[in-house]
Write a protein that holds these residues in place. Structure first.
Motif, short mmCIF file in Angstrom:
data_model
loop_
_atom_site.label_atom_id
_atom_site.label_comp_id
_atom_site.label_asym_id
_atom_site.label_seq_id
_atom_site.Cartn_x
_atom_site.Cartn_y
_atom_site.Cartn_z
N ASN A 127 0.99 -1.26 0.04
CA ASN A 127 -0.02 0.06 -0.04
C ASN A 127 1.03 1.15 -0.03
OD1 ASN A 127 -1.60 2.16 0.43
ND2 ASN A 127 -3.02 0.99 2.22
N ASN A 178 -5.37 2.59 -1.17
CA ASN A 178 -6.79 2.62 -0.75
C ASN A 178 -6.99 4.10 -0.41
OD1 ASN A 178 -7.18 -0.17 -0.41
ND2 ASN A 178 -7.22 -0.21 1.64
N HIS A 179 -8.05 4.34 -0.71
CA HIS A 179 -8.70 5.84 -0.65
C HIS A 179 -8.71 6.24 0.80
CE1 HIS A 179 -12.10 8.89 0.08
NE2 HIS A 179 -11.22 9.35 -0.84
N LYS A 221 -8.69 1.01 -4.51
CA LYS A 221 -10.01 0.69 -3.67
C LYS A 221 -10.43 1.73 -2.65
CE LYS A 221 -9.30 -4.40 -3.62
NZ LYS A 221 -9.42 -5.49 -2.91
N ALA A 222 -11.65 1.76 -2.76
CA ALA A 222 -12.48 2.64 -1.87
C ALA A 222 -13.55 2.23 -1.25
CB ALA A 222 -12.79 4.17 -2.56
N SER A 223 -14.40 2.61 -0.05
CA SER A 223 -15.34 2.03 0.66
C SER A 223 -16.68 2.57 -0.05
CB SER A 223 -15.38 2.27 2.13
OG SER A 223 -15.16 3.52 2.42
N THR A 253 -13.51 -1.72 -1.21
CA THR A 253 -13.12 -2.13 0.19
C THR A 253 -14.17 -1.97 1.29
OG1 THR A 253 -11.03 -2.35 1.48
CG2 THR A 253 -12.08 0.02 0.67
#
Length: 407
Positions: A127, A178-179, A221-223, A253
């Motif tokens: 990451n 990851n965002h 990826k982001a939620s 994610t």
């Protein structure tokens, strides 16, 4: 009497409109015996929950996922001890099952961990926001050019040994942005945005390319689905502009659990796949990892990207339906669900049945009360009493030599 206008003429032949998904062209990246890239089927991934110190437990978990169709399995490696344990897991898999492609997840200040585990797995995931951890300073208002460059130099020095190790072994790396964990200087420069995510990935890609290492897979990826969609689209666009052809790993994610987690994942992953973006996927559910695999395959099947199950076409039922459609669909499914590759339609009446099921291999249609009409493609083959419908459908499939006995 008013005359309706004629539709505007068009030179487009609607019958020739392409209904196939055309995937963005990407290079082939090896992960053990599997390849990720546009020349290969979209790959299904998941991740075990077991602590990798638990050799037997982790090995069993990996095997369970692989037997369900998970083609690449990720394990978390938070320490040097965990990295060394992965070597035993990999060997245990070879000795007792198969050499399952494994990915190691390495996070905070993970150079030593990554260098050790790179000896034992097929791909290492890092990451960019955490690989060289930048401790936030509450009083900071910006980054000077010198500070930015100094951290970039530190990242290169930390990343270079891992890149060389993976390159020389013919292994791969996932640059997984990851965002929710962008580095502080990216947040100051670009904000909490898809642009910051993309630039974070590009910084690491350029280091890899300068060392002649190209076995890269990228994730954004982001939620939140809109953020995830924007980040992947921008990443694909920027790579195309820069002449890069790295495969993309898709995922929402922290999607949650249950129906909404599945819908959220499908909305994000399916939207991008439909646009030709994406080469490998993971559905991240707050459930047992085994529950993720059917969702992945359902997404791919629905889009026509992989054929992993029987495709059932069934109407929603209405007042014209001549039998208990839900019950019959269940009976047909239970009898034929092992015939992977077939399309079977179950339609409640003749009004829409033959037309709506035209693409199916076989059709089961309620045409008159008490009787079932069985179709092969568009052709009606025979009419049988409703009580014999499922058995006669099986006989028809057998007559065409397309039946196999279930295991």
């Amino acid at each position: 009497m008013q005359t309706l206008p004629k539709p505007a003429s068009s030179s487009t032949d609607l019958s020739a409109v392409d209904t196939m998904i055309r995937r963005r062209k990407t290079r082939s990246v090896p992960v053990g015996s599997i390849f990720i890239g546009s020349d290969h089927p979209v790959v299904v991934q998941s991740m075990i929950n077991e602590d990798t110190h638990d050799i037997e437990g982790a090995t069993a978990a990996i095997r369970r996922l692989h037997e369900l169709g998970c083609e690449i399995v990720r394990v978390t490696v938070p320490s040097l001890g965990h990295a060394k344990a992965v070597a035993q897991i990999k060997q245990r898999l070879r000795d007792t099952y198969l050499d399952v492609p494994l990915v190691a997840d390495v996070h905070h200040n993970g150079m030593k961990i990554a260098l050790e585990v790179a000896k034992h797995v097929d791909k290492v995931r890092i990451n960019p926001g955490l690989y060289v951890f930048e401790k936030p300073q509450e009083s900071r208002t910006d980054y000077s050019d010198q500070e930015f460059a100094a951290i970039a130099d530190q990242i290169r020095a930390t990343l270079e040994p891992l890149v060389i190790s993976l390159r020389d072994q013919g292994k791969s790396m996932r640059i997984g942005v990851n965002h929710g964990s962008l580095a502080e200087r990216m947040l100051f420069t670009y904000g909490d945005t898809p642009e910051g995510m993309v630039e974070s990935a590009l910084e690491f890609i350029r280091i890899c390319e300068s060392l002649d290492f190209h076995n890269l897979v990228i994730s954004m990826k982001a939620s939140r689905v809109p953020v995830m969609l924007a980040a992947y689209r921008l990443m694909a666009q920027r790579m195309d502009d820069l002449g890069m052809d790295y495969p993309l790993h898709l995922g929402v994610t922290e999607a949650g659990d249950g129906e909404y987690g599945r819908i959220k994942s499908t909305a994000g992953i399916g939207t991008l796949l439909a646009a030709g973006i994406g080469d490998t996927i993971r559905v991240s559910l707050t459930e047992a990892p085994e529950k993720e695999i059917p969702v992945c395959y359902s997404i791919l099947q629905a889009l026509g990207l992989r054929k992993t199950m029987v495709e059932y076409v069934a109407c929603p039922s209405c007042g014209r339906t001549l039998f208990n459609l839900e019950e019959v669909l269940h009976e047909v499914r239970e009898a034929t669900k092992h015939l992977v590759g077939l399309d079977i339609a179950v339609m409640g009446c003749i009004v829409n049945g033959p037309g709506e099921m035209a693409d199916a291999d076989y059709g089961y249609v309620g045409k008159t009360p008490g009787f079932i009409s069985l179709y092969r493609g568009r052709d009606e083959i025979k009419k049988v009493p409703e009580a014999q419908g499922v058995a006669e459908l099986i006989n028809l499939i057998k007559a065409d030599d397309r039946w196999v006995d279930p295991e």
